[in-house]
Design a protein around this motif. Structure first.
Motif, short mmCIF file in Angstrom:
data_model
loop_
_atom_site.label_atom_id
_atom_site.label_comp_id
_atom_site.label_asym_id
_atom_site.label_seq_id
_atom_site.Cartn_x
_atom_site.Cartn_y
_atom_site.Cartn_z
N MET A 60 -35.55 -50.14 119.91
CA MET A 60 -36.27 -50.10 121.17
C MET A 60 -35.28 -50.44 122.28
O MET A 60 -34.43 -51.30 122.11
N ILE A 61 -35.45 -49.75 123.41
CA ILE A 61 -34.61 -50.05 124.58
C ILE A 61 -35.52 -50.38 125.76
O ILE A 61 -36.60 -49.82 125.90
N ASP A 62 -35.05 -51.32 126.59
CA ASP A 62 -35.78 -51.70 127.80
C ASP A 62 -35.46 -50.73 128.92
O ASP A 62 -34.30 -50.38 129.14
N VAL A 63 -36.50 -50.30 129.63
CA VAL A 63 -36.34 -49.42 130.79
C VAL A 63 -37.31 -49.87 131.88
O VAL A 63 -38.22 -50.66 131.64
N THR A 64 -37.10 -49.34 133.09
CA THR A 64 -37.92 -49.71 134.24
C THR A 64 -38.47 -48.47 134.92
O THR A 64 -37.70 -47.58 135.29
N ARG A 65 -39.78 -48.41 135.07
CA ARG A 65 -40.40 -47.30 135.80
C ARG A 65 -39.96 -47.36 137.27
O ARG A 65 -39.49 -48.39 137.74
N LEU A 66 -40.15 -46.29 137.98
CA LEU A 66 -39.77 -46.23 139.40
C LEU A 66 -40.56 -47.26 140.23
O LEU A 66 -40.07 -47.72 141.25
N ASN A 67 -41.75 -47.65 139.76
CA ASN A 67 -42.56 -48.64 140.49
C ASN A 67 -42.18 -50.08 140.13
O ASN A 67 -42.80 -51.03 140.58
N GLY A 68 -41.15 -50.26 139.29
CA GLY A 68 -40.66 -51.58 138.92
C GLY A 68 -41.22 -52.14 137.62
O GLY A 68 -40.77 -53.17 137.14
N GLU A 69 -42.20 -51.47 137.03
CA GLU A 69 -42.80 -51.93 135.77
C GLU A 69 -41.80 -51.74 134.63
O GLU A 69 -41.26 -50.66 134.43
N GLU A 70 -41.58 -52.81 133.87
CA GLU A 70 -40.67 -52.73 132.73
C GLU A 70 -41.45 -52.40 131.46
O GLU A 70 -42.58 -52.85 131.29
N PHE A 71 -40.83 -51.62 130.59
CA PHE A 71 -41.44 -51.30 129.30
C PHE A 71 -40.33 -50.93 128.33
O PHE A 71 -39.16 -50.89 128.70
N VAL A 72 -40.69 -50.72 127.08
CA VAL A 72 -39.70 -50.36 126.06
C VAL A 72 -40.00 -48.97 125.51
O VAL A 72 -41.15 -48.55 125.46
N VAL A 73 -38.93 -48.30 125.12
CA VAL A 73 -39.04 -46.96 124.54
C VAL A 73 -38.36 -47.01 123.18
O VAL A 73 -37.29 -47.62 123.04
N ASN A 74 -38.96 -46.39 122.19
CA ASN A 74 -38.33 -46.28 120.89
C ASN A 74 -37.23 -45.22 121.00
O ASN A 74 -37.51 -44.03 121.13
N ALA A 75 -35.98 -45.66 120.94
CA ALA A 75 -34.84 -44.77 121.13
C ALA A 75 -34.75 -43.68 120.06
O ALA A 75 -34.14 -42.64 120.29
N LEU A 76 -35.37 -43.90 118.94
CA LEU A 76 -35.35 -42.88 117.88
C LEU A 76 -36.11 -41.62 118.28
O LEU A 76 -35.87 -40.54 117.73
N TYR A 77 -37.02 -41.75 119.25
CA TYR A 77 -37.83 -40.61 119.66
C TYR A 77 -37.33 -39.93 120.93
O TYR A 77 -37.97 -38.99 121.41
N ILE A 78 -36.22 -40.39 121.47
CA ILE A 78 -35.68 -39.75 122.68
C ILE A 78 -35.08 -38.41 122.30
O ILE A 78 -34.21 -38.32 121.44
N GLU A 79 -35.57 -37.38 122.95
CA GLU A 79 -35.07 -36.04 122.71
C GLU A 79 -34.10 -35.60 123.80
O GLU A 79 -33.12 -34.92 123.54
N LYS A 80 -34.40 -36.03 125.05
CA LYS A 80 -33.60 -35.55 126.17
C LYS A 80 -33.59 -36.59 127.28
O LYS A 80 -34.60 -37.22 127.54
N VAL A 81 -32.42 -36.76 127.92
CA VAL A 81 -32.29 -37.63 129.10
C VAL A 81 -31.63 -36.79 130.19
O VAL A 81 -30.58 -36.20 129.97
N GLN A 82 -32.29 -36.73 131.35
CA GLN A 82 -31.79 -35.91 132.45
C GLN A 82 -31.77 -36.72 133.74
O GLN A 82 -32.54 -37.66 133.90
N ALA A 83 -30.90 -36.30 134.67
CA ALA A 83 -30.89 -36.85 136.03
C ALA A 83 -31.33 -35.73 136.96
O ALA A 83 -30.61 -34.76 137.13
N LEU A 84 -32.53 -35.84 137.53
CA LEU A 84 -33.14 -34.71 138.26
C LEU A 84 -33.53 -34.98 139.71
O LEU A 84 -34.45 -34.30 140.16
N PRO A 85 -33.14 -35.78 140.58
CA PRO A 85 -32.09 -36.78 140.51
C PRO A 85 -32.54 -38.07 139.85
O PRO A 85 -31.71 -38.86 139.42
N ASP A 86 -33.88 -38.33 139.78
CA ASP A 86 -34.33 -39.51 139.05
C ASP A 86 -34.08 -39.29 137.56
O ASP A 86 -34.16 -38.16 137.07
N THR A 87 -33.80 -40.36 136.86
CA THR A 87 -33.56 -40.23 135.42
C THR A 87 -34.88 -39.99 134.71
O THR A 87 -35.86 -40.69 134.92
#
Length: 75
Positions: A1-28
């Protein structure tokens, strides 16, 4: 699990095993294998680094190297 922060400041965790794609559009943007998409404050490079660190913690990166080494030794 990795810690991340939503654009509104809310922190949460994502299971890194399920990440398929990471893009900068310009927001990540993180897209999971189930199709869910999250916009986060962290940079694309930060997400990649955290994912690699998670893989190292659970032994996935070392496991791949060991399998390759074993295959070379048995040939």
């Amino acid at each position: 699990m990795i810690d991340v922060t939503r654009l509104n400041g809310e922190e949460f965790v994502v299971n890194a095993l399920y990440i398929e794609k990471v893009q900068a559009l310009p927001d990540t943007t993180i897209t999971l294998s189930n199709g869910k998409t999250y916009f986060v404050k962290e940079s694309r490079d930060e997400i990649i680094q955290r994912t690699v660190e998670f893989y190292q913690q659970v032994g996935l990166i070392d496991l791949q190297a060991k399998v390759v080494d074993e295959d070379v030794e048995t040939d």
